[in-house]
Design an enzyme around this catalytic site. Sequence first.
Site, PDB file in Angstrom:
ATOM      1  N   GLY A  77     -29.929  22.780-149.346  1.00  0.00           N
ATOM      2  CA  GLY A  77     -28.683  22.327-149.944  1.00  0.00           C
ATOM      3  C   GLY A  77     -27.617  22.039-148.910  1.00  0.00           C
ATOM      4  N   THR A  78     -27.870  22.402-147.664  1.00  0.00           N
ATOM      5  CA  THR A  78     -26.965  22.081-146.563  1.00  0.00           C
ATOM      6  C   THR A  78     -26.968  20.580-146.335  1.00  0.00           C
ATOM      7  OG1 THR A  78     -27.614  24.185-145.565  1.00  0.00           O
ATOM      8  CG2 THR A  78     -26.410  22.626-144.168  1.00  0.00           C
ATOM      9  N   THR A  79     -25.812  20.018-146.033  1.00  0.00           N
ATOM     10  CA  THR A  79     -25.723  18.587-145.738  1.00  0.00           C
ATOM     11  C   THR A  79     -25.264  18.386-144.292  1.00  0.00           C
ATOM     12  OG1 THR A  79     -23.466  18.507-146.642  1.00  0.00           O
ATOM     13  CG2 THR A  79     -25.282  17.960-148.138  1.00  0.00           C
ATOM     14  N   ASN A 104     -26.303  17.314-153.465  1.00  0.00           N
ATOM     15  CA  ASN A 104     -25.623  18.066-154.518  1.00  0.00           C
ATOM     16  C   ASN A 104     -26.651  18.439-155.579  1.00  0.00           C
ATOM     17  OD1 ASN A 104     -23.933  18.787-156.839  1.00  0.00           O
ATOM     18  ND2 ASN A 104     -22.247  17.978-155.612  1.00  0.00           N
ATOM     19  N   PHE A 105     -26.744  19.715-155.918  1.00  0.00           N
ATOM     20  CA  PHE A 105     -27.736  20.188-156.882  1.00  0.00           C
ATOM     21  C   PHE A 105     -27.163  20.341-158.290  1.00  0.00           C
ATOM     22  CE2 PHE A 105     -29.842  21.097-152.950  1.00  0.00           C
ATOM     23  CZ  PHE A 105     -31.184  20.924-153.246  1.00  0.00           C
ATOM     24  N   HIS A 136     -12.643  19.116-151.148  1.00  0.00           N
ATOM     25  CA  HIS A 136     -13.420  20.346-151.069  1.00  0.00           C
ATOM     26  C   HIS A 136     -12.588  21.442-150.401  1.00  0.00           C
ATOM     27  CE1 HIS A 136     -16.887  17.717-151.867  1.00  0.00           C
ATOM     28  NE2 HIS A 136     -17.493  18.823-152.274  1.00  0.00           N
ATOM     29  N   HIS A 137     -13.160  22.644-150.372  1.00  0.00           N
ATOM     30  CA  HIS A 137     -12.497  23.794-149.765  1.00  0.00           C
ATOM     31  C   HIS A 137     -12.368  23.602-148.248  1.00  0.00           C
ATOM     32  CE1 HIS A 137     -16.516  25.177-148.425  1.00  0.00           C
ATOM     33  NE2 HIS A 137     -16.906  24.702-149.604  1.00  0.00           N
ATOM     34  N   LYS A 140     -15.415  23.884-145.722  1.00  0.00           N
ATOM     35  CA  LYS A 140     -16.554  22.961-145.735  1.00  0.00           C
ATOM     36  C   LYS A 140     -16.620  22.248-144.393  1.00  0.00           C
ATOM     37  CE  LYS A 140     -18.809  19.255-148.330  1.00  0.00           C
ATOM     38  NZ  LYS A 140     -20.102  19.962-148.319  1.00  0.00           N
ATOM     39  N   THR A 147     -22.221  14.375-150.909  1.00  0.00           N
ATOM     40  CA  THR A 147     -22.174  13.741-152.227  1.00  0.00           C
ATOM     41  C   THR A 147     -21.396  12.436-152.175  1.00  0.00           C
ATOM     42  OG1 THR A 147     -22.283  15.907-153.290  1.00  0.00           O
ATOM     43  CG2 THR A 147     -21.510  14.072-154.639  1.00  0.00           C
TER      44      THR A 147
END
Length: 228
Positions: A77-79, A104-105, A136-137, A140, A147
């Site tokens: 899930g890491t990009t 993105n899951f 995003h936070h 990140k 995404t």
Amino acid sequence: MRVLVLGQGKTGKLVAEVAAERGHSVHVLDAKENANASALTPPFVAGFDVVIDFTSPEAVVQNMKAVLATGAKMVVGTTGWYDRLQNARELVERKQAGLLYGTNFSIGVQVMLQLASKMGELLKSAGYKFSIEETHHVTKLDSPSGTAISLSEVVKRSTGIGEVPITAHRVGDAAGTHVLEAKSDADKLVLTHESYSRRSFAEGAVRAAEWLSTRTGCYDFQDVYSQM
């Protein structure tokens, strides 16, 4: 199913919780325990059915090399590492391993990508200009988000345009918002996905691990999520 979670950040912790809720045995490694993928020896990896990675763009490449070299199954899930995707594909093929990756899951985001493609297809000859904004936070690490890049690629494919500008914001503890805008001289159409919780990402990643546990090969979550 025996699940190894790499990364003890906010999403990684939630992935571990969701996996346990779904009846799986879970072990978590944080960055200090797995510096330079040092913990991912073949005997250790062999103790798990699937490895799930939510670490960092710097750590994930080494983690994938170590895990996939053993022929194991891995959900990433890491990009921020997709310039190495071809290398990962080749390793998966050589070792008969399993890799499922995604920007993105969240199922909602997957639907957004489909809608974005349709928007591009229907508006490509109507004089609309497309743009993307994401928030995003502050912790990140990659910017723009994976995404947002996926949205951009979908629109470029469906419209044939060369580039879709992306504006990225990092604010507080925001879980994630993506906005696709199509604007003409007369009107505009806006498609928005707003995350209230990281749980949708965690649930998607665990379902992906369950799906991958019986398969080999390399898969993009965007292509297979409907099978879960």
